[in-house]
Structures are given as structure tokens and as C-alpha cells.
Design an enzyme around this catalytic site. Structure first.
Site, mmCIF file in Angstrom:
data_model
loop_
_atom_site.group_PDB
_atom_site.id
_atom_site.type_symbol
_atom_site.label_atom_id
_atom_site.label_comp_id
_atom_site.label_asym_id
_atom_site.label_seq_id
_atom_site.Cartn_x
_atom_site.Cartn_y
_atom_site.Cartn_z
ATOM 1 N N LYS A 153 -43.249 -30.280 130.041
ATOM 2 C CA LYS A 153 -44.023 -30.020 131.270
ATOM 3 C C LYS A 153 -44.220 -31.307 132.087
ATOM 4 O O LYS A 153 -44.005 -32.415 131.583
ATOM 5 C CB LYS A 153 -45.353 -29.375 130.880
ATOM 6 C CG LYS A 153 -45.196 -27.993 130.226
ATOM 7 C CD LYS A 153 -46.555 -27.353 129.963
ATOM 8 C CE LYS A 153 -46.417 -25.976 129.359
ATOM 9 N NZ LYS A 153 -47.747 -25.326 129.175
ATOM 10 N N TYR B 147 -44.901 -17.544 134.906
ATOM 11 C CA TYR B 147 -46.166 -17.254 134.216
ATOM 12 C C TYR B 147 -46.809 -15.956 134.706
ATOM 13 O O TYR B 147 -48.022 -15.787 134.592
ATOM 14 C CB TYR B 147 -47.126 -18.438 134.372
ATOM 15 C CG TYR B 147 -46.818 -19.596 133.446
ATOM 16 C CD1 TYR B 147 -46.981 -19.471 132.059
ATOM 17 C CD2 TYR B 147 -46.378 -20.821 133.938
ATOM 18 C CE1 TYR B 147 -46.706 -20.523 131.203
ATOM 19 C CE2 TYR B 147 -46.100 -21.886 133.081
ATOM 20 C CZ TYR B 147 -46.269 -21.722 131.709
ATOM 21 O OH TYR B 147 -45.999 -22.772 130.864
ATOM 22 N N ASN C 137 -50.491 -29.617 128.810
ATOM 23 C CA ASN C 137 -50.344 -29.706 127.351
ATOM 24 C C ASN C 137 -48.899 -29.990 126.909
ATOM 25 O O ASN C 137 -48.452 -29.548 125.858
ATOM 26 C CB ASN C 137 -50.927 -28.464 126.669
ATOM 27 C CG ASN C 137 -50.246 -27.177 127.096
ATOM 28 O OD1 ASN C 137 -49.314 -27.199 127.898
ATOM 29 N ND2 ASN C 137 -50.678 -26.067 126.557
ATOM 30 N N HIS D 202 -43.946 -26.248 126.559
ATOM 31 C CA HIS D 202 -43.997 -24.793 126.418
ATOM 32 C C HIS D 202 -43.169 -24.381 125.209
ATOM 33 O O HIS D 202 -42.181 -25.036 124.879
ATOM 34 C CB HIS D 202 -43.398 -24.145 127.677
ATOM 35 C CG HIS D 202 -43.197 -22.664 127.557
ATOM 36 N ND1 HIS D 202 -44.223 -21.760 127.736
ATOM 37 C CD2 HIS D 202 -42.093 -21.922 127.256
ATOM 38 C CE1 HIS D 202 -43.756 -20.527 127.552
ATOM 39 N NE2 HIS D 202 -42.465 -20.595 127.256
ATOM 40 N N GLU E 128 -36.953 -16.003 129.121
ATOM 41 C CA GLU E 128 -37.278 -17.321 129.672
ATOM 42 C C GLU E 128 -36.038 -18.223 129.741
ATOM 43 O O GLU E 128 -35.862 -18.975 130.709
ATOM 44 C CB GLU E 128 -38.397 -17.961 128.841
ATOM 45 C CG GLU E 128 -39.721 -17.218 129.009
ATOM 46 C CD GLU E 128 -40.819 -17.631 128.043
ATOM 47 O OE1 GLU E 128 -41.920 -17.058 128.133
ATOM 48 O OE2 GLU E 128 -40.587 -18.527 127.181
#
Ligand code: UDP
Ligand code: MG
Length: 139
Positions: A11, A51, A114, A117, A128
Site C-alpha cells: 500500500k 474496496y 497498514n 493487502h 482481485e
């Protein structure tokens, strides 16, 4: 039977902090083979599509802003029991709760930023992976 592929993306917080190489090293040392990989950036709209499952959640707008704020490194990974083993390698969503030595424990800044993913099921890993890569980009 558990499938042998999962999808991940490093990320924006982890890419901008210069952790891409360290995270890829952990992924390969844990026995995952990189099937596809690139560096790219999501528009806000595409982050929202990725998302979409979270669109009613209070954190959705912030999440879309954050996920489109800078480059990411999406990858398709291969290993026996890939989805479950990769979720173990990255640790809990909230880095405060992520087990010691997990990628989120080592590199995440917050529950939102965070670091990485990981797909939560074989079906989502497929969806995905196809969101970012065509068949001919997968080795
Ligand atoms: N997230 C957030 N606030 C929360 C929960 C999640 O900002 O309270 C973000 C965080 O970046 C997380 C993503 O939304 O990784 C997707 O949430 P999910 O519950 O699917 O967590 P994950 O599967 O990534 O562990
Ligand atoms: Mg999730």
C-alpha cells in the site's frame, strides 16, 4: 480444497516509506512465488471499485483517498494454501494487534495505512488478481 494463489498489494504508506524491497524479501522467503507484479497508482474511483465491498463502512471515503494517494505494488502470488498462509504472514488488520514478526507488525503505520493487502478467499484472490493483471501478464 484450498487454492494455490493469492493477491496482494503493497500500500502507499509502505511504498513511500521505502519498504517495498524488504516486504518482497519477506514474501519470497516465506515461500511465495511472484506470478505477476507491477508498480501503479489507483484513481480514487478505481480504489472505490476495489474496496466496493466496504462502501457502507464509515472508513470507506478515507480508505479511497488513502489508497489513491500514491503508488502501490500489486502482485499475484503462488504457494500451497496461499490465501490462509499469506494472511498469517501479514498479520491482523490493526497493526497493534498484528503478531510480532508479521509484515503489518513491522511496517504498518495505522489501521488504515497498514502496509499491505491480502485476499480473504480463493474467489476474491481470483477477482482481485484480474482487477490488476491480464492473463498474459501472469508468469
Ligand atoms: N480499514 C480502515 N479502518 C478500519 C478497518 C479497515 O481504514 O476500521 C482499512 C484498512 O486499510 C484495511 C482495509 O480498510 O486493510 C480493508 O479492511 P478489511 O476489514 O477488509 O481488512 P483486511 O482484510 O485488509 O485485513
Ligand atoms: Mg479484507
Amino acid at each position: 480444497m484450498a487454492g494455490n494463489r493469492t493477491f496482494t498489494m503493497i500500500k502507499p504508506d509502505a511504498v513511500s516509506a521505502g519498504h517495498t524491497g524488504a516486504i518482497i524479501k519477506m514474501i519470497e522467503e516465506a515461500g511465495f512465488r511472484i506470478v505477476a507484479m507491477k508498480k501503479t497508482q489507483l484513481s480514487r474511483e478505481r480504489a472505490g471499485q476495489f474496496y466496493a465491498i466496504h462502501k457502507e463502512r464509515p472508513f470507506f471515503n478515507d480508505l479511497c483517498s488513502y489508497m489513491s494517494s500514491g503508488p502501490i505494488v500489486p502482485m499475484i502470488l503462488e504457494k500451497d494454501n496461499a490465501v490462509e498462509d499469506f494472511r498469517k504472514l501479514i498479520g491482523a488488520t490493526d497493526p497493534q494487534k498484528a503478531a510480532p514478526g508479521t509484515i503489518r507488525n513491522l511496517f504498518a503505520k495505522s489501521i488504515e495505512a497498514n502496509a499491505i493487502h491480502g485476499s480473504d478467499s480463493d474467489a476474491n484472490a481470483e477477482i482481485e488478481g484480474n482487477f490488476f493483471f491480464s492473463r498474459t501478464e501472469q508468469y
